[in-house]
Design an enzyme around this catalytic site. Structure first.
Site, PDB file in Angstrom:
ATOM      1  CG  ASN A   1     -10.459  -0.517   4.377  1.00  0.00           C
ATOM      2  OD1 ASN A   1     -11.317   0.376   4.358  1.00  0.00           O
ATOM      3  ND2 ASN A   1      -9.920  -0.998   3.290  1.00  0.00           N
TER       4      ASN A   1
ATOM      5  CB  ALA B   1     -12.120 -10.771   2.040  1.00  0.00           C
TER       6      ALA B   1
ATOM      7  CG  ASN C   1     -17.829 -19.605   6.133  1.00  0.00           C
ATOM      8  OD1 ASN C   1     -17.264 -18.712   5.516  1.00  0.00           O
ATOM      9  ND2 ASN C   1     -17.260 -20.220   7.153  1.00  0.00           N
TER      10      ASN C   1
ATOM     11  CB  SER D   1      -0.951   0.013   1.205  1.00  0.00           C
ATOM     12  OG  SER D   1      -1.933  -0.977   1.027  1.00  0.00           O
TER      13      SER D   1
ATOM     14  CG  MET E   1      -3.108 -16.835  -0.129  1.00  0.00           C
ATOM     15  SD  MET E   1      -3.996 -15.277   0.005  1.00  0.00           S
ATOM     16  CE  MET E   1      -2.690 -14.258   0.614  1.00  0.00           C
TER      17      MET E   1
ATOM     18  N   GLY F   1     -15.524 -14.391   6.122  1.00  0.00           N
ATOM     19  CA  GLY F   1     -14.588 -13.716   7.027  1.00  0.00           C
ATOM     20  C   GLY F   1     -14.581 -12.224   6.698  1.00  0.00           C
TER      21      GLY F   1
ATOM     22  CG  ASP G   1     -14.780 -21.524   9.819  1.00  0.00           C
ATOM     23  OD1 ASP G   1     -15.753 -20.734   9.772  1.00  0.00           O
ATOM     24  OD2 ASP G   1     -13.855 -21.501   8.993  1.00  0.00           O
TER      25      ASP G   1
ATOM     26  CE  LYS H   1      -9.351  -4.562   6.744  1.00  0.00           C
ATOM     27  NZ  LYS H   1      -9.543  -5.518   5.647  1.00  0.00           N
TER      28      LYS H   1
ATOM     29  CB  SER I   1      -4.534  -3.958   7.665  1.00  0.00           C
ATOM     30  OG  SER I   1      -4.888  -5.206   7.101  1.00  0.00           O
TER      31      SER I   1
END
Ligand code: NAD
Length: 292
Positions: free
Chosen positions: A94, A137, A157, A24, A210, A135, A160, A73, A69
């Site tokens: 954010n 995002a 989802n 950023s 990821m 979550g 969890d 947040k 972040s």
């Protein structure tokens, strides 16, 4: 830099921990320099027990604002004067804007996601989307999509710690927007297939794809994708995920998460300056391609 920073230059921060890896500062400072704004953007290592003092520093130092972040947040909102509708519904911030001591918290992740679709000629307004992941995002995307006029959202989802947040998001969307949201267990693969078949857009907003989950996909196999479905990944490292490779093979138009990353930064830039980032310049300078 010696020429750019003067006694008039105003500070904008990024408060998170860890944060040294962030792209950023490079992105924001390039955009400020390109459009001639006298701001300097710096990253500060600020943890959960320091965020209250860091917000006081925004006021004391008369900073123009800050990005925030993890882990801050969901914590920072309580120290601000006002929240945007999306930040209030998400329970997360954010971006902070300081207008003469009045601090407003915004969440630009969902705005960035929606703008990246528009930039890639994808129009989901008035249509249905299916999204896996609830979550940080996923929630930001779901709330902004509902506020912007997406007609229906099917949220999947696993059971969890994000499940309760997903239940809360569904309740808020259905009671406070004109969008209709439904929550399903990701283990119900027949339902996933059914909802994907009925959707214009499919989004993966989980950490799956990821590192260290790069060998996994939230969609079991290629047969879940039909060529007309548009498929978007929110993760962007690595850029090519197993899920998107499957979707491409099935003939779908796909998009990686770099668009969301770029446009969430542009939306914050616009909140501080009043105009968006020079997007084409940023894509070129940062070597960003997300429409593959
Ligand atoms: P988070 O920890 O808040 O949420 C993680 C989500 O992934 C939850 O919904 C969880 O249930 C789900 N999940 C975790 N492991 C799973 C598994 N094995 N199978 C199925 N679902 C699983 O994380 P977040 O902040 O929401 O980030 C999610 C992803 O989005 C990450 O890859 C992150 O890097 C990416 N991200 C991208 C952008 C962008 O600008 N493109 C912005 C924020 C986050």
């Amino acid at each position: 830099m010696a020429e750019r920073i003067t006694g008039h230059t105003e500070l904008i921060g990024l408060m998170a921990y860890p944060i040294r890896h962030s792209s950023s500062p490079a992105m924001q400072n390039e955009a400020f320099a390109k459009l001639g704004y006298d701001y300097a953007y710096l990253a500060f290592e600020v943890g959960a027990d320091e965020i209250e003092d860091a917000v006081k520093a925004i006021r004391t130092l008369k900073m123009r604002g800050s990005n925030v972040s993890m882990p801050n947040k969901t914590l920072v909102g309580q120290y601000l004067d006002e929240l945007s509708p999306a930040a209030r519904l998400c329970g997360a911030v954010n971006t902070i804007v300081n207008d003469n001591g009045h601090l407003t918290g915004h969440i630009t992740d969902g705005i960035g996601f929606m703008q990246s679709l528009k930039d890639n000629d994808i129009d989901v307004i008035g249509k249905k989307m299916t999204i896996v992941g609830a979550g940080g995002a996923g929630t930001a995307i779901q709330i902004q999509a509902a506020l912007d006029g997406v007609k229906e959202i099917a949220i999947f989802n696993q059971k969890d710690e994000a499940w309760a947040r997903a239940e809360d998001t569904v309740q808020k969307i259905n009671s406070q927007t004109s969008c209709h949201a439904t929550l399903y267990d990701l283990a119900d693969l027949d339902k996933l297939r059914e909802e994907m078949n009925d959707s214009y857009l499919f989004v993966n907003a989980t950490g799956v794809g990821m590192k260290p989950l790069e060998d996994l996909s939230v969609v079991p196999d290629e047969s879940y994708f039909r060529p007309e479905l548009i498929v978007v990944d929110v993760p962007y490292s690595p850029l090519e995920t197993k899920m998107r490779a499957m979707a491409k093979k099935a003939g779908c138009k796909t998009m990686n998460g770099l668009g969301m990353m770029l446009f969430q930064g542009s939306a914050a830039f616009e909140l501080w300056t009043g105009e968006p980032m020079p997007i084409e310049h940023m894509k070129e300078i940062l070597n960003i391609r997300y429409d593959d």
